[in-house]
Design a protein around this motif. Structure first.
Motif, mmCIF file in Angstrom:
data_model
loop_
_atom_site.group_PDB
_atom_site.id
_atom_site.type_symbol
_atom_site.label_atom_id
_atom_site.label_comp_id
_atom_site.label_asym_id
_atom_site.label_seq_id
_atom_site.Cartn_x
_atom_site.Cartn_y
_atom_site.Cartn_z
ATOM 1 N N UNK A 16 99.863 47.832 42.486
ATOM 2 C CA UNK A 16 98.521 47.259 42.357
ATOM 3 C C UNK A 16 98.221 46.992 40.886
ATOM 4 N N UNK A 17 98.002 45.718 40.567
ATOM 5 C CA UNK A 17 97.690 45.296 39.205
ATOM 6 C C UNK A 17 96.244 44.830 39.149
ATOM 7 N N UNK A 18 95.512 45.274 38.136
ATOM 8 C CA UNK A 18 94.133 44.860 37.914
ATOM 9 C C UNK A 18 94.079 44.065 36.618
ATOM 10 N N UNK A 19 93.477 42.882 36.685
ATOM 11 C CA UNK A 19 93.368 41.999 35.520
ATOM 12 C C UNK A 19 91.889 41.805 35.203
ATOM 13 N N UNK A 20 91.436 42.382 34.095
ATOM 14 C CA UNK A 20 90.044 42.262 33.672
ATOM 15 C C UNK A 20 89.970 41.195 32.584
ATOM 16 N N UNK A 21 89.235 40.128 32.877
ATOM 17 C CA UNK A 21 89.241 38.956 32.016
ATOM 18 C C UNK A 21 90.391 38.065 32.424
ATOM 19 N N UNK A 22 90.410 37.676 33.694
ATOM 20 C CA UNK A 22 91.570 36.995 34.285
ATOM 21 C C UNK A 22 91.605 35.501 34.007
ATOM 22 N N UNK A 124 84.325 51.134 43.868
ATOM 23 C CA UNK A 124 84.988 51.786 44.989
ATOM 24 C C UNK A 124 86.098 50.924 45.577
ATOM 25 N N UNK A 125 86.017 49.606 45.350
ATOM 26 C CA UNK A 125 87.026 48.695 45.888
ATOM 27 C C UNK A 125 88.397 48.917 45.254
ATOM 28 N N UNK A 126 88.406 49.548 44.091
ATOM 29 C CA UNK A 126 89.663 49.759 43.373
ATOM 30 C C UNK A 126 90.270 51.111 43.713
ATOM 31 N N UNK A 127 91.471 51.069 44.248
ATOM 32 C CA UNK A 127 92.209 52.299 44.534
ATOM 33 C C UNK A 127 93.630 52.163 43.997
#
Length: 287
Positions: A16-22, A124-127
């Motif tokens: 799972x990769x999270x990109x902040x400022x995508x 909460x959506x991020x796990x």
């Protein structure tokens, strides 16, 4: 290679990769190949409406994008700049722009939108975040400080850092480094390094050396591999995959495989198999 490496490592789920400022302004992201191969899922955050619309229009099955401005949870203004890559919760620093004058047109603030920022820890959506890629034009430290709980599962962070701050009240490299080390990360490699020419730029047209002043860099931090007992087996597996596919760090991938072998989490011959896979990727003579 893809199926062979995945089968060798055997993660319990997609990375799972999270990109902040995508906002897609710098070409393909480091996770592009991994995403295209279906080896990861992506959650991206982009508060600029036009950029978010482009992301939504082009997204694949394993991608989700949200409009949140990630920060400290407080009220703020999104400073819209002439070039969207300069848009930030912070205001461009005029003193720095006088020194690096070519940035002025792009850094001009053309609008301000009031926003309520969202703490990473409150989502909460991020796990099970495995990797965080972040580029929020100087506001990274607030994200890290208010995301400590969510980042406990992460094994890699790619962040923009500044050696010369280009926004008012922007934390510099030292503050970012102290925070991430306190969270258990260590610097691994530079993805990109940016230099700037000071005004007045007196270099003649025939002068070939580039600008010398170090401005910014995209720096990759990884969970401290010198003290691997702090990582779970699943974390080591995702770090191995990220090292190979996103960073091209075969030595770090090999380190993770060796630690997994010692734990009995991969076959005894995992390192030899990985070496063979790498050897198969080398261009053959005459081809």
């Amino acid at each position: 290679m893809t199926s062979s490496l995945i089968e060798l490592i055997g993660p319990a789920r997609r990375t799972h990769i999270v990109d902040i400022g995508a906002n897609p302004i710098d070409g393909e992201p480091p996770y592009h190949a991994m995403l295209q191969a279906g080896l990861c899922r992506l959650t991206g955050f982009e508060p600029q409406a036009e950029a978010l619309a482009r992301l939504e229009a082009a997204k694949g099955a394993n991608e989700a994008y949200l409009p949140h401005a990630i920060g400290d949870g407080g009220e703020a203004y999104l400073n819209l700049c002439a070039y969207s890559g300069w848009t930030s919760l912070l205001t461009p620093r005029q003193a720095a722009l006088e020194v690096f004058a070519p940035f002025k047109p792009n850094a001009e603030v053309i609008g301000r939108i009031p926003v309520r920022t969202t703490r990473l820890d409150d989502l909460e959506v991020l796990e099970d975040i495995d990797m965080l890629k972040i580029d929020v034009q100087g506001a990274e430290l607030a994200v890290f400080r208010h995301g400590r709980q969510k980042l406990r599962s992460a094994v890699a962070i790619q962040t923009e850092i500044s050696f010369i701050t280009l926004y008012d009240d922007q934390p510099g490299f030292g503050e970012i480094d102290i925070e991430l080390r306190a969270q258990g990360f260590v610097p691994h490699s530079f993805k990109a390094v940016k230099f700037g020419a000071m005004t007045p730029d007196i270099r003649p047209a025939s002068w070939t050396p580039p600008a010398s002043q170090l401005l910014e860099a995209d720096l990759i931090y990884v969970r401290d591999f010198v003290d691997p007992d702090a990582m779970t087996t699943e974390q080591l597996k995702h770090l191995a995959l990220l090292a190979h596919y996103c960073f091209g760090s075969v030595d770090l991938c090999g380190r993770c495989l060796d630690l997994l072998r010692r734990r009995g989490a991969v076959p005894a011959g995992a390192l030899a198999r990985y070496t063979a896979l790498l050897d198969a990727l080398r261009p053959q003579p005459g081809i």
